[in-house]
Write a protein that holds these residues in place. Structure first.
Motif, PDB file in Angstrom:
ATOM      1  N   MET A 102       0.757  -1.220   0.099  1.00  0.00           N
ATOM      2  CA  MET A 102      -0.039  -0.071  -0.039  1.00  0.00           C
ATOM      3  C   MET A 102       0.907   1.405   0.104  1.00  0.00           C
ATOM      4  SD  MET A 102      -3.255  -0.982   2.482  1.00  0.00           S
ATOM      5  CE  MET A 102      -3.525   0.643   3.111  1.00  0.00           C
ATOM      6  N   SER A 103       1.954   1.037   0.638  1.00  0.00           N
ATOM      7  CA  SER A 103       2.707   2.175   0.871  1.00  0.00           C
ATOM      8  C   SER A 103       3.316   2.592  -0.485  1.00  0.00           C
ATOM      9  CB  SER A 103       3.894   2.121   1.912  1.00  0.00           C
ATOM     10  OG  SER A 103       4.981   3.307   1.857  1.00  0.00           O
ATOM     11  N   THR A 106       1.244   4.335  -2.842  1.00  0.00           N
ATOM     12  CA  THR A 106       0.896   5.773  -2.209  1.00  0.00           C
ATOM     13  C   THR A 106       2.093   6.504  -2.889  1.00  0.00           C
ATOM     14  OG1 THR A 106      -0.268   4.994  -0.478  1.00  0.00           O
ATOM     15  CG2 THR A 106       0.726   7.080  -0.502  1.00  0.00           C
ATOM     16  N   ARG A 161      -2.000  16.236  -2.006  1.00  0.00           N
ATOM     17  CA  ARG A 161      -3.181  16.076  -1.039  1.00  0.00           C
ATOM     18  C   ARG A 161      -4.339  15.342  -2.095  1.00  0.00           C
ATOM     19  NH1 ARG A 161      -2.590  21.040   0.957  1.00  0.00           N
ATOM     20  NH2 ARG A 161      -1.169  21.014   2.830  1.00  0.00           N
ATOM     21  N   GLN A 164      -3.737  11.787  -2.611  1.00  0.00           N
ATOM     22  CA  GLN A 164      -3.810  10.765  -1.651  1.00  0.00           C
ATOM     23  C   GLN A 164      -5.349  10.741  -1.455  1.00  0.00           C
ATOM     24  OE1 GLN A 164      -1.840  12.966   1.375  1.00  0.00           O
ATOM     25  NE2 GLN A 164      -0.318  11.169   1.742  1.00  0.00           N
ATOM     26  N   GLU A 165      -6.232  11.797  -1.416  1.00  0.00           N
ATOM     27  CA  GLU A 165      -7.666  11.393  -1.219  1.00  0.00           C
ATOM     28  C   GLU A 165      -8.333  10.711  -2.446  1.00  0.00           C
ATOM     29  OE1 GLU A 165      -9.854  15.211  -0.434  1.00  0.00           O
ATOM     30  OE2 GLU A 165      -8.448  15.955   1.015  1.00  0.00           O
ATOM     31  N   GLN A 166      -7.584  10.888  -3.682  1.00  0.00           N
ATOM     32  CA  GLN A 166      -8.256   9.974  -4.712  1.00  0.00           C
ATOM     33  C   GLN A 166      -7.995   8.566  -4.574  1.00  0.00           C
ATOM     34  OE1 GLN A 166      -6.025  10.743  -8.240  1.00  0.00           O
ATOM     35  NE2 GLN A 166      -7.766  10.047  -9.530  1.00  0.00           N
ATOM     36  N   MET A 167      -6.746   8.106  -3.989  1.00  0.00           N
ATOM     37  CA  MET A 167      -6.584   7.014  -3.559  1.00  0.00           C
ATOM     38  C   MET A 167      -7.302   6.334  -2.546  1.00  0.00           C
ATOM     39  SD  MET A 167      -2.754   6.090  -4.548  1.00  0.00           S
ATOM     40  CE  MET A 167      -2.800   4.481  -3.764  1.00  0.00           C
ATOM     41  N   GLN A 168      -7.691   7.231  -1.524  1.00  0.00           N
ATOM     42  CA  GLN A 168      -8.506   6.817  -0.417  1.00  0.00           C
ATOM     43  C   GLN A 168      -9.986   7.024  -0.811  1.00  0.00           C
ATOM     44  OE1 GLN A 168      -7.776   9.702   2.493  1.00  0.00           O
ATOM     45  NE2 GLN A 168      -5.813   8.729   3.052  1.00  0.00           N
ATOM     46  N   GLY A 169     -10.655   7.088  -2.281  1.00  0.00           N
ATOM     47  CA  GLY A 169     -11.568   6.842  -2.955  1.00  0.00           C
ATOM     48  C   GLY A 169     -12.558   8.058  -2.374  1.00  0.00           C
ATOM     49  N   GLY A 170     -12.239   9.077  -1.957  1.00  0.00           N
ATOM     50  CA  GLY A 170     -13.040  10.219  -1.683  1.00  0.00           C
ATOM     51  C   GLY A 170     -12.812  11.579  -2.378  1.00  0.00           C
ATOM     52  N   ALA A 172     -12.569  12.329  -5.612  1.00  0.00           N
ATOM     53  CA  ALA A 172     -11.194  12.496  -6.313  1.00  0.00           C
ATOM     54  C   ALA A 172     -11.492  13.521  -7.495  1.00  0.00           C
ATOM     55  CB  ALA A 172     -10.573  11.207  -6.714  1.00  0.00           C
TER      56      ALA A 172
END
Length: 187
Positions: A102-103, A106, A161, A164-170, A172
């Protein structure tokens, strides 16, 4: 060709393994392996990506070796001493395969976001964040104002940022389009 990534790679590895000497050894081994590929005549499309992938693989290999040694030491000892030895030799959670994968994803995503920045913005961001130069030093080196450096760094941080939000699915696409539209609209 890949030599100018050394300090960046060393910082990455120091953050990953939390040991300066081990990080230096891993960086040297990474370079040796990439140079061996380069000397073999095989074309390297993305030398930086190959260097980082090699370094990540070496970190994972080192962790696996330490796990094997830790397990062997635990079976040789007795009682609490064996448990203590196993606890002491266990790698940090960050080196667990799932966490490392995962890292790695990222890091790849953030590097891609940085790579998509406009050239001067990317240069200022890298000089400040990766090379550790102050904003004033970046401004002097690039021949621009400190205010412009601040804008470049802010844009780079927004891009990271958003990724990162895109990767967390929020949200994007909304955030990404807002971040790229903000400098043009004057907000």
């Amino acid at each position: 060709m890949v030599a100018h990534y050394y300090r960046e790679l060393l910082r990455f590895l120091q953050g990953t393994v939390r040991d300066r000497d081990t990080a230096a050894d891993l960086a040297q081994e990474s370079y040796a392996r990439v140079l061996a590929v380069q000397e073999s005549g095989e074309p390297i499309a993305e030398p930086r990506a190959l260097l980082y992938r090699t370094a990540r693989n070496l970190v994972i290999d080192q962790y696996r070796r330490s796990e094997v040694r830790g397990t062997y030491a635990a079976t040789e000892g007795e009682g609490d001493a064996a448990t203590d030895a196993a606890d002491w030799t266990a790698g940090p959670e960050a080196l667990e395969p799932e966490v490392a994968a995962m890292s790695s994803q990222t890091v790849d995503a953030l590097l891609a976001a940085i790579g998509e920045l406009p050239l001067r913005c990317r240069e200022a961001f890298i000089l400040h964040k990766f090379d550790g130069l102050s904003q004033a030093e970046v401004a002097r080196q690039m021949g621009i104002s400190v205010t412009m450096v601040e804008r470049h760094i802010k844009l780079g941080m927004q891009a990271c940022r958003a990724r990162q939000e895109q990767m967390q699915g929020g949200g994007a696409s909304v955030l990404s389009s807002a971040a790229t539209a903000a400098p043009r609209s004057g907000r």
